[in-house]
Design a protein around this motif. Structure first.
Motif, short mmCIF file in Angstrom:
data_model
loop_
_atom_site.label_atom_id
_atom_site.label_comp_id
_atom_site.label_asym_id
_atom_site.label_seq_id
_atom_site.Cartn_x
_atom_site.Cartn_y
_atom_site.Cartn_z
N ASN A 145 16.80 4.00 6.81
CA ASN A 145 17.66 5.17 7.05
C ASN A 145 16.97 6.28 7.85
N ASP A 146 16.62 5.98 9.07
CA ASP A 146 15.98 6.94 9.98
C ASP A 146 14.56 7.32 9.59
N PHE A 147 13.96 6.57 8.68
CA PHE A 147 12.53 6.70 8.36
C PHE A 147 12.12 8.13 8.01
N PRO A 148 12.61 8.66 6.88
CA PRO A 148 12.30 10.05 6.53
C PRO A 148 10.86 10.29 6.08
N GLN A 149 10.11 9.21 5.75
CA GLN A 149 8.76 9.43 5.23
C GLN A 149 7.72 8.55 5.93
N LEU A 150 7.81 8.48 7.24
CA LEU A 150 6.82 7.71 8.00
C LEU A 150 5.41 8.22 7.79
N GLU A 151 5.26 9.55 7.69
CA GLU A 151 3.92 10.13 7.52
C GLU A 151 3.28 9.71 6.21
N ASN A 152 4.07 9.22 5.28
CA ASN A 152 3.56 8.72 4.01
C ASN A 152 3.28 7.22 4.06
N GLY A 153 3.33 6.64 5.27
CA GLY A 153 3.09 5.21 5.39
C GLY A 153 4.25 4.38 4.88
#
Length: 432
Positions: free
Chosen positions: A284-292
């Motif tokens: 869903n649009d990758f809301p937590q990419l920074e969390n790996g």
């Protein structure tokens, strides 16, 4: 007074005579404490600045700009009145697990809601003053990124060593009531907030929908620098499996209740177990990419868009340096390379001796660990040795403060190439 970093040429500020050496005292008669204040004050068509010149002279400048026209002032920082420091002593704190000779930003223990709103960093809300809570609500500073970890007040106090940590539910309810949206994260620590406590936390957080936008769950990361810190260990493979079973259950609950999932587990859970990694559309649009969370799915999607050649025009032998976890994440990429004639490749896994073997992500590889892996190689064996650029920051420095240019000079006998993505990698392979 606020220091200016840059004035964009031909912008409104440039045409009005504003200079980089100027300092801003007030805008529209108001002192600005951060970039949020700045954005509010420059929203008017006519802007009055009170500045101090390099010579100490005080000047008033009136700016007029058309709607959508760029003002053209850039700052060194986004917080002008000092960063709000973290007042917690979390049992899992990664900052306290590092030596002092690291990149400055990694030793910075900030917990500033303004960074959360402007840059997406996670905050605990334990140092908020009432006026700051009111400001968040009045100015609709949304979405925020909140480190929850647990909704059990007593357990949260125990994990964070801060009596104010127990206020989390009150604050989340207050934000929900005032339509402040938020992303949340849970750092999963065995023996603390896993198992029944994880069930409770996820059940409680579901009730904050639709203001809650995502729940990211990541396994605790531990380095070898833990002298004097709380007794803590990493999750076992079995515990990761059990946690994923729990997460899958609550993902289904979210879909049943709200017709959408917003609970996500870090890639590390899937790569270290037999669980099938979720596909691209599940994030869903990758809301937590920074969390790996979702990086591997994003990588696999990128692979689909790459036109891998059947063969190269000449024989090439390359090496790709990655981490323990990176090798697992790059499996589909590795499989794609196997079908290219005239290409031989080796994946070289650099062990993280600096932080310790339990740290397995590529982004935490230091110059010294990469150097050690490279020096094991025959310098004449490979046409290229590729290094993922994620090991460098914007200033082209490694975590241990080594500059990229110095690193390349020291290893000049090896043909090293830093790449930021697979497309760039393939361009180098095909075209040099």
């Amino acid at each position: 007074m606020v220091k200016i970093k840059n004035i964009i040429p031909n912008s409104t500020a440039d045409k009005a005579g504003l200079k980089e050496e100027n300092k801003i005292i007030t805008i529209n008669g108001q002192k600005i404490n951060d970039y949020i204040d700045y954005l509010y004050q420059i929203s008017e068509p006519v802007i009055e600045l009170k500045i101090e010149t390099k010579s100490g002279q005080i000047k008033n400048i009136k700016l007029q700009r058309r709607p959508g026209e760029e003002l053209g002032i850039e700052f060194r920082e986004i917080v002008f009145d000092g960063l709000k420091q973290c007042k917690n002593n979390c049992v899992f704190c990664f900052v306290k697990q590092q030596p002092q000779n690291m990149r400055n930003s990694l030793n910075q223990m900030d917990d500033d809601y303004r960074f959360s709103f402007l840059q997406g960093s996670f905050v605990t809300l334990t140092n908020l003053e009432q006026r700051e809570i009111e400001r968040i609500i009045d100015k609709n500073l949304s979405p925020l990124n909140i480190s929850v970890h647990t909704t059990n007040p007593e357990l949260r106090v125990e994990m964070m060593k801060n009596p104010r940590a127990g206020e989390i539910n009150r604050l989340l309810k207050l934000f929900q009531k005032n339509n402040i949206q938020f992303h949340t994260q849970i750092v999963l620590c065995p023996g603390y907030n896993d198992r029944e406590e994880l069930d409770k936390t996820l059940a409680d957080l579901l009730d904050f929908y639709p203001q809650i936008l995502s729940i990211g769950i990541v396994p605790v990361g531990l380095t070898r620098y833990r002298d004097g810190l709380a007794d803590l260990r990493t999750l076992t493979k079995k515990e990761m499996n059990n946690s994923l079973e729990q997460i899958k259950h609550w993902q289904q609950k979210a879909v049943e209740k709200y017709s959408e999932n917003f609970i996500y587990a870090a890639d590390e859970f899937y790569l270290n177990t037999e669980f099938k990694l979720p596909v691209y559309n599940n994030y869903n649009d990758f809301p937590q990419l920074e969390n790996g969370i979702g990086l591997t799915a994003l990588l696999n999607e990128e692979i689909k868009e790459i036109n891998f050649p059947d063969s190269l025009t000449e024989q090439k032998k390359i090496a790709v340096i990655t981490s323990v976890l990176g090798e697992k994440a790059l499996k589909k990429f590795s499989d794609s390379l196997k079908h290219i004639d005239q290409l031989e490749f080796d994946f070289k896994v650099a062990q993280n001796e600096f932080f310790g073997e339990s740290v397995t992500v590529t982004g935490l590889l230091t110059a010294q660990d990469l150097r050690a892996e490279i020096k094991k190689m025959n310098k004449n064996k490979y046409h290229k040795i590729f290094i993922p650029e994620i090991v460098l920051n914007d200033q082209m420095k490694f975590l241990d403060e080594v500059k990229k240019e110095d690193f390349l000079d020291e290893l000049s006998e090896y043909n090293l190439e830093f790449v930021s993505n697979i497309k760039e990698f393939m361009e180098v392979i095909k075209n040099g």
